[in-house]
Scaffold this motif. Structure first.
Motif, PDB file in Angstrom:
ATOM      1  N   UNK A  30       0.829  -1.206   0.000  1.00 21.30           N
ATOM      2  CA  UNK A  30       0.000   0.000   0.000  1.00 21.30           C
ATOM      3  C   UNK A  30       0.865   1.258   0.000  1.00 21.30           C
ATOM      4  N   UNK A  31       1.941   1.243   0.777  1.00 21.03           N
ATOM      5  CA  UNK A  31       2.839   2.403   0.839  1.00 21.03           C
ATOM      6  C   UNK A  31       3.454   2.662  -0.530  1.00 21.03           C
ATOM      7  N   UNK A  32       3.899   1.603  -1.185  1.00 25.15           N
ATOM      8  CA  UNK A  32       4.494   1.762  -2.521  1.00 25.15           C
ATOM      9  C   UNK A  32       3.455   2.294  -3.501  1.00 25.15           C
ATOM     10  N   UNK A  33       2.243   1.760  -3.440  1.00 22.77           N
ATOM     11  CA  UNK A  33       1.182   2.214  -4.341  1.00 22.77           C
ATOM     12  C   UNK A  33       0.860   3.682  -4.111  1.00 22.77           C
ATOM     13  N   UNK A  34       0.725   4.073  -2.844  1.00 23.82           N
ATOM     14  CA  UNK A  34       0.425   5.481  -2.530  1.00 23.82           C
ATOM     15  C   UNK A  34       1.563   6.396  -2.975  1.00 23.82           C
ATOM     16  N   UNK A  58      -3.118  15.566  -3.107  1.00 19.39           N
ATOM     17  CA  UNK A  58      -1.746  15.316  -2.676  1.00 19.39           C
ATOM     18  C   UNK A  58      -1.659  15.273  -1.155  1.00 19.39           C
ATOM     19  N   UNK A  59      -2.298  16.229  -0.493  1.00 24.06           N
ATOM     20  CA  UNK A  59      -2.280  16.256   0.968  1.00 24.06           C
ATOM     21  C   UNK A  59      -2.987  15.033   1.551  1.00 24.06           C
ATOM     22  N   UNK A  60      -4.067  14.581   0.908  1.00 23.88           N
ATOM     23  CA  UNK A  60      -4.784  13.397   1.377  1.00 23.88           C
ATOM     24  C   UNK A  60      -3.901  12.154   1.240  1.00 23.88           C
ATOM     25  N   UNK A  61      -3.212  12.036   0.119  1.00 20.06           N
ATOM     26  CA  UNK A  61      -2.303  10.893  -0.070  1.00 20.06           C
ATOM     27  C   UNK A  61      -1.176  10.929   0.953  1.00 20.06           C
ATOM     28  N   UNK A  62      -0.652  12.094   1.237  1.00 24.95           N
ATOM     29  CA  UNK A  62       0.420  12.203   2.230  1.00 24.95           C
ATOM     30  C   UNK A  62      -0.086  11.830   3.617  1.00 24.95           C
ATOM     31  N   UNK A  63      -1.313  12.222   3.936  1.00 26.52           N
ATOM     32  CA  UNK A  63      -1.900  11.869   5.226  1.00 26.52           C
ATOM     33  C   UNK A  63      -2.091  10.358   5.327  1.00 26.52           C
ATOM     34  N   UNK A  64      -2.605   9.741   4.254  1.00 25.16           N
ATOM     35  CA  UNK A  64      -2.791   8.291   4.247  1.00 25.16           C
ATOM     36  C   UNK A  64      -1.447   7.564   4.311  1.00 25.16           C
ATOM     37  N   UNK A  73       1.203   8.660   5.820  1.00 22.59           N
ATOM     38  CA  UNK A  73       1.642   8.775   7.206  1.00 22.59           C
ATOM     39  C   UNK A  73       0.944   7.732   8.084  1.00 22.59           C
ATOM     40  N   UNK A  74      -0.344   7.518   7.852  1.00 19.51           N
ATOM     41  CA  UNK A  74      -1.098   6.517   8.604  1.00 19.51           C
ATOM     42  C   UNK A  74      -0.552   5.118   8.311  1.00 19.51           C
TER      43      UNK A  74
END
Length: 179
Positions: A42-46, A77-83, A85-86
């Protein structure tokens, strides 16, 4: 790629009830590793999505751009960065839980994992090692002989194939001249 929630990974204590709560508390190390692997995927995909968004964004270099489009892309972009981080926090929780589960295990020396290493008592037996060495050298010699014979047979087959090819060529040439 959604992963099942971990107990304590952002969930309130009473979020599960009954058998689900028992299953969530008794997560074994193998399933934690699977969850960790999915989290890394998931991290790689995001991250790939973030780079795709960044590639499509225009730099504010004096060229007029649509503010709405820019704000929309910036929000994504901010939403992807937040996800992201989670996901990294979730990965840290899985890592810590795996380390906690494996803390009581005794590390196995690498020498014991190799199947051809013998027990300590037979290590001092020089005759056993000498016989193994003799057996291995005999086996290597046999393999070399078989390889040599195999190369000779391959050469013979190649010669036969060349002769057949020439014969067929001659037959075809005579048939062509006859017609």
């Amino acid at each position: 790629m959604s992963t099942p929630p971990l107990a304590g990974a952002g969930m309130p204590p009473g979020a599960f009830s009954g058998p689900q709560a028992q299953a969530a508390r008794e997560v074994n190390t193998a399933s934690l590793c699977r969850i960790g692997q999915e989290t890394v995927q998931d991290i790689v995909f995001r991250t790939m999505e973030i780079f795709q968004l960044l590639r499509n964004m225009q730099l504010p270099n004096g060229v007029t751009y649509h503010t709405g489009t820019y704000q929309d892309r910036l929000g994504k972009l901010q939403e992807h960065l937040r996800q992201l981080s989670i996901l990294f926090r979730k990965l840290r929780l899985v890592y810590d839980k795996c380390n906690e589960n494996c803390a009581g295990l005794d590390p196995v020396p690498i020498e014991q994992l190799i199947p051809y290493v013998e027990e300590d008592g037979s290590k001092h037996d020089d005759r056993g090692a000498a016989s193994q060495l003799r057996f291995a050298s005999e086996e290597k010699r046999e393999i070399l002989e078989v390889n040599k014979k195999l190369k000779q047979k391959n050469q013979q087959l190649k010669q036969i194939m060349d002769q057949l090819r020439n014969l067929i060529w001659d037959i075809n040439a005579m048939l062509a001249m006859r017609n």
